[in-house]
Design a protein around this motif. Structure first.
Motif, PDB file in Angstrom:
ATOM      1  N   PHE A   1       0.832  -1.204   0.000  1.00 12.03           N
ATOM      2  CA  PHE A   1       0.000   0.000   0.000  1.00 12.03           C
ATOM      3  C   PHE A   1       0.867   1.254   0.000  1.00 12.03           C
ATOM      4  N   CYS A   2       0.382   2.279  -0.708  1.00 17.45           N
ATOM      5  CA  CYS A   2       0.991   3.608  -0.692  1.00 17.45           C
ATOM      6  C   CYS A   2      -0.122   4.644  -0.655  1.00 17.45           C
ATOM      7  N   ARG A   3       0.224   5.870  -0.279  1.00 16.89           N
ATOM      8  CA  ARG A   3      -0.771   6.954  -0.245  1.00 16.89           C
ATOM      9  C   ARG A   3      -0.939   7.600  -1.620  1.00 16.89           C
ATOM     10  N   SER A   4       0.092   7.530  -2.455  1.00 16.44           N
ATOM     11  CA  SER A   4       0.000   8.073  -3.810  1.00 16.44           C
ATOM     12  C   SER A   4       0.886   7.249  -4.728  1.00 16.44           C
ATOM     13  N   MET A   5       0.612   7.318  -6.034  1.00 18.99           N
ATOM     14  CA  MET A   5       1.356   6.506  -6.995  1.00 18.99           C
ATOM     15  C   MET A   5       2.462   7.325  -7.640  1.00 18.99           C
ATOM     16  N   CYS A   6       3.685   6.877  -7.465  1.00 19.39           N
ATOM     17  CA  CYS A   6       4.810   7.470  -8.184  1.00 19.39           C
ATOM     18  C   CYS A   6       4.796   6.881  -9.591  1.00 19.39           C
ATOM     19  N   SER A   7       4.867   7.699 -10.602  1.00 20.01           N
ATOM     20  CA  SER A   7       4.649   7.215 -11.967  1.00 20.01           C
ATOM     21  C   SER A   7       5.769   6.326 -12.485  1.00 20.01           C
TER      22      SER A   7
ATOM     23  N   ILE B   1       7.601  12.692 -12.088  1.00 20.98           N
ATOM     24  CA  ILE B   1       7.336  11.331 -11.601  1.00 20.98           C
ATOM     25  C   ILE B   1       6.311  11.303 -10.472  1.00 20.98           C
ATOM     26  N   ASN B   2       5.675  12.449 -10.220  1.00 17.50           N
ATOM     27  CA  ASN B   2       4.630  12.555  -9.199  1.00 17.50           C
ATOM     28  C   ASN B   2       5.155  12.160  -7.816  1.00 17.50           C
ATOM     29  N   ARG B   3       6.324  12.696  -7.478  1.00 20.05           N
ATOM     30  CA  ARG B   3       6.902  12.412  -6.166  1.00 20.05           C
ATOM     31  C   ARG B   3       7.636  13.654  -5.664  1.00 20.05           C
ATOM     32  N   ASN B   4       6.905  14.537  -5.035  1.00 20.01           N
ATOM     33  CA  ASN B   4       7.504  15.739  -4.475  1.00 20.01           C
ATOM     34  C   ASN B   4       8.068  15.403  -3.091  1.00 20.01           C
ATOM     35  N   GLN B   5       9.372  15.517  -2.960  1.00 20.54           N
ATOM     36  CA  GLN B   5      10.050  15.135  -1.720  1.00 20.54           C
ATOM     37  C   GLN B   5      11.168  16.130  -1.444  1.00 20.54           C
TER      38      GLN B   5
ATOM     39  N   PHE C   1      19.653   2.540  -9.188  1.00 22.05           N
ATOM     40  CA  PHE C   1      18.986   1.741 -10.212  1.00 22.05           C
ATOM     41  C   PHE C   1      18.680   2.567 -11.458  1.00 22.05           C
ATOM     42  N   GLY C   2      18.672   1.894 -12.587  1.00 21.41           N
ATOM     43  CA  GLY C   2      18.244   2.531 -13.821  1.00 21.41           C
ATOM     44  C   GLY C   2      16.734   2.407 -13.968  1.00 21.41           C
ATOM     45  N   TYR C   3      16.080   3.483 -14.330  1.00 16.74           N
ATOM     46  CA  TYR C   3      14.624   3.459 -14.512  1.00 16.74           C
ATOM     47  C   TYR C   3      14.256   2.508 -15.643  1.00 16.74           C
ATOM     48  N   ALA C   4      13.312   1.611 -15.369  1.00 24.52           N
ATOM     49  CA  ALA C   4      12.817   0.667 -16.376  1.00 24.52           C
ATOM     50  C   ALA C   4      11.442   1.129 -16.847  1.00 24.52           C
ATOM     51  N   HIS C   5      11.367   1.582 -18.071  1.00 26.54           N
ATOM     52  CA  HIS C   5      10.099   2.098 -18.617  1.00 26.54           C
ATOM     53  C   HIS C   5       9.344   0.966 -19.300  1.00 26.54           C
ATOM     54  N   VAL C   6       8.324   0.452 -18.626  1.00 23.11           N
ATOM     55  CA  VAL C   6       7.544  -0.682 -19.149  1.00 23.11           C
ATOM     56  C   VAL C   6       6.043  -0.362 -19.058  1.00 23.11           C
ATOM     57  N   PRO C   7       5.586   0.633 -19.809  1.00 21.35           N
ATOM     58  CA  PRO C   7       4.187   1.060 -19.716  1.00 21.35           C
ATOM     59  C   PRO C   7       3.178  -0.017 -20.104  1.00 21.35           C
ATOM     60  N   THR C   8       3.608  -1.011 -20.886  1.00 23.63           N
ATOM     61  CA  THR C   8       2.677  -2.087 -21.231  1.00 23.63           C
ATOM     62  C   THR C   8       2.392  -2.979 -20.022  1.00 23.63           C
ATOM     63  N   LEU C   9       3.334  -3.029 -19.075  1.00 24.62           N
ATOM     64  CA  LEU C   9       3.155  -3.823 -17.861  1.00 24.62           C
ATOM     65  C   LEU C   9       2.657  -2.976 -16.698  1.00 24.62           C
ATOM     66  N   LYS C  10       3.119  -1.750 -16.606  1.00 18.42           N
ATOM     67  CA  LYS C  10       2.726  -0.833 -15.533  1.00 18.42           C
ATOM     68  C   LYS C  10       2.018   0.368 -16.166  1.00 18.42           C
TER      69      LYS C  10
ATOM     70  N   HIS D   1       0.409   2.926 -15.141  1.00 21.17           N
ATOM     71  CA  HIS D   1       0.599   4.285 -14.629  1.00 21.17           C
ATOM     72  C   HIS D   1       1.857   4.935 -15.200  1.00 21.17           C
ATOM     73  N   GLN D   2       2.795   4.128 -15.750  1.00 23.58           N
ATOM     74  CA  GLN D   2       3.984   4.719 -16.367  1.00 23.58           C
ATOM     75  C   GLN D   2       3.643   5.465 -17.661  1.00 23.58           C
ATOM     76  N   ARG D   3       2.425   5.277 -18.153  1.00 24.32           N
ATOM     77  CA  ARG D   3       2.012   6.010 -19.347  1.00 24.32           C
ATOM     78  C   ARG D   3       1.896   7.504 -19.074  1.00 24.32           C
ATOM     79  N   MET D   4       1.868   7.882 -17.800  1.00 19.51           N
ATOM     80  CA  MET D   4       1.847   9.303 -17.439  1.00 19.51           C
ATOM     81  C   MET D   4       3.177   9.985 -17.744  1.00 19.51           C
ATOM     82  N   ILE D   5       4.218   9.178 -17.957  1.00 22.36           N
ATOM     83  CA  ILE D   5       5.542   9.725 -18.247  1.00 22.36           C
ATOM     84  C   ILE D   5       5.685   9.963 -19.747  1.00 22.36           C
ATOM     85  N   ASN D   6       6.113  11.153 -20.084  1.00 23.92           N
ATOM     86  CA  ASN D   6       6.340  11.520 -21.475  1.00 23.92           C
ATOM     87  C   ASN D   6       7.657  10.895 -21.951  1.00 23.92           C
ATOM     88  N   GLU D   7       7.560   9.933 -22.851  1.00 23.84           N
ATOM     89  CA  GLU D   7       8.757   9.228 -23.307  1.00 23.84           C
ATOM     90  C   GLU D   7       9.750  10.158 -24.016  1.00 23.84           C
TER      91      GLU D   7
END
Length: 450
Positions: A56-62, A178-182, A236-245, A247-253
């Motif tokens: 569980f999380c309070r918000s989704m990091c893209s 990435i929708n993660r303000n920290q 880690f290197g970011y793995a862009h797999v929008p077909t599997l995840k 919510h990653q479609r929110m990221i502009n490739e």
């Protein structure tokens, strides 16, 4: 040159090899009945490790690729914890006696999303059903944005001594993408809370290859992180797999880094951490010279599991919670992925296993080879093959991928010992893949018993 080699070997698409075979090979052929039998066969005298998943999380990091559910309410978390406690009882009842526990890892999701008293009760339950020692290491993953001082204090009381904090990047442009303000202040407060509570080993997770990320912003993040003097970094290197995840479609490739830029970012991070006195650990970790991870690497005792590089040498890993993966002598098992389906199985009094993998003797040899490569950047093929009762020739002779890597100057071989050259370190997964029978099915079961 290096970016061209990364593209040639498809490094970004290769497994991270936190297990072998990877979870892509899991099937329903291994079910709860098999798990039941494997649990009963665990030797009482050998220590085990536990993994507890809080999805569980309070918000989704893209950028996220974890199994997690977003909730603003506490009720779903409380209901899930009720089932988690029941699973702990179900599993422990199927072992011959209370297992001796060396390591415990709480992952997510955000494990600290539960209330402090719930966390304390959960750890107390684990103590009731398993045999903890004064040396048992308990670690937890934390989102610094939501950590409260009360929770940090409870973690210290419960014996947690290692915390892994998600940082990713301090660049506000990247954070927005990435929708993660920290903020730096949030992270500094979390570190302060934990250290005051006695959680004295701090790891920062960083990611490169994120949208809008640059070499300069990576270096700035490292400078800010070093102010807090963490004991370890996992990069880690970011793995862009929008077909599997999805919510990653929110990221502009269009604003993602190229292969060359990703490599430059990874190298810049590594250079700055090495300059700050950290030791390079395997593929993507860094640790202070006096950290036990650095000591383990120096002594050839470094290991790799689903949490990355570790000093955990246990052969048995018991996974609890939705999507959790376990490893036993017979093979791998995985629980239902979705919390609702997981809860239904546990509520009915059944184990939650829905798939897994039964290890063969050849699998164990290949897993051993890949782990040593990932940890030591070298492996003695003849020695390991002999230890597992196999001839080594088929692993080396006719291994086209290995020959190509050698031709490209990434590795060198002598007497059956495969060793990465310093400049080839960034392609360690490609070298490990040369011994992955599932990437080339024709090589599977080609090794003869000695």
């Amino acid at each position: 040159m290096q970016s061209a080699l990364a593209a040639k070997y498809g490094d970004a698409r290769l497994p991270r090899y936190t297990s072998y075979p990877t979870s892509l090979q899991f099937s329903p052929d291994v079910d709860a009945a098999a798990y039941h039998d494997w649990l009963a066969e665990i030797p009482r005298e050998k220590p085990a490790s536990l993994y507890v998943h809080i999805p569980f999380c309070r918000s989704m990091c893209s950028y996220c690729a974890c199994h997690t559910t977003i909730t603003r309410r506490d009720l779903p978390i409380g209901n899930y914890l009720h089932m988690l406690r029941k699973e702990i009882c179900l599993v422990s009842a199927r072992t011959k006696a209370p297992l001796k526990i060396d390591h415990v890892h709480f992952g997510g999701g955000t494990p600290t999303i539960m209330r402090a008293k719930e966390m304390l009760a959960l750890i107390e339950l684990l103590h009731e059903h398993f045999d903890f020692a004064s040396t048992t290491q308990i670690a937890i993953e934390i989102d610094p944005r939501t950590l409260e001082q009360e929770m940090a204090a409870v973690l210290g009381i419960a014996g947690v001594r290692r915390a892994s904090l998600g940082v990713q990047s301090f660049d506000p442009v990247v954070q927005k993408a990435i929708n993660r303000n920290q903020s730096l202040e949030q992270t500094m407060n979390a570190v302060s809370y934990l250290r005051r509570a006695g959680v004295d080993s701090i790891n920062f997770d960083l990611i490169y290859g994120l949208p809008h990320q640059t070499v300069e912003s990576c270096i700035e993040t490292i400078k800010m992180a070093l102010e807090m003097q963490p004991d370890r970094f996992a990069v880690f290197g970011y793995a862009h797999v929008p077909t599997l995840k999805r919510h990653q479609r929110m990221i502009n490739e269009a604003v993602l880094a190229s292969a060359g830029d990703r490599l430059a970012q990874a190298q810049a991070i590594a250079e700055n951490l090495l300059a700050a006195g950290y030791c390079s650990i395997g593929l993507d970790h860094f640790a202070r010279p006096d950290d036990n991870l650095a000591t383990a690497q120096k002594n050839g005792q470094l290991h790799r599991n689903f949490q990355g590089y570790t000093t955990d040498a246990c052969e048995t890993l018991i996974g609890f919670g939705a999507s959790a993966i376990g490893r036993l002598a017979g093979g791998y098992v995985q629980n239902e992925v979705f919390p609702g389906d997981y809860a239904k199985r546990i509520a009915s009094g059944r184990l939650a296993i829905v798939k897994g993998y039964r290890l063969s003797a050849e699998d164990r040899l290949r897993a051993n080879i890949i782990e040593r490569l990932m940890c030591d950047l070298r492996v003695d093929i003849p020695a390991l093959a002999a230890a597992h009762g196999f001839e080594h020739s088929a692993l080396l002779d006719g291994n086209d991928r290995l020959a190509m890597l050698k031709s490209d100057g990434i590795l060198e071989t002598e007497g059956g010992v495969v060793r990465l050259r310093v400049e080839g370190r960034f392609l360690i997964r490609a070298v490990a893949a040369a011994f992955d029978a599932y990437l080339d099915v024709s090589t599977r079961s080609c090794i003869k018993a000695a």
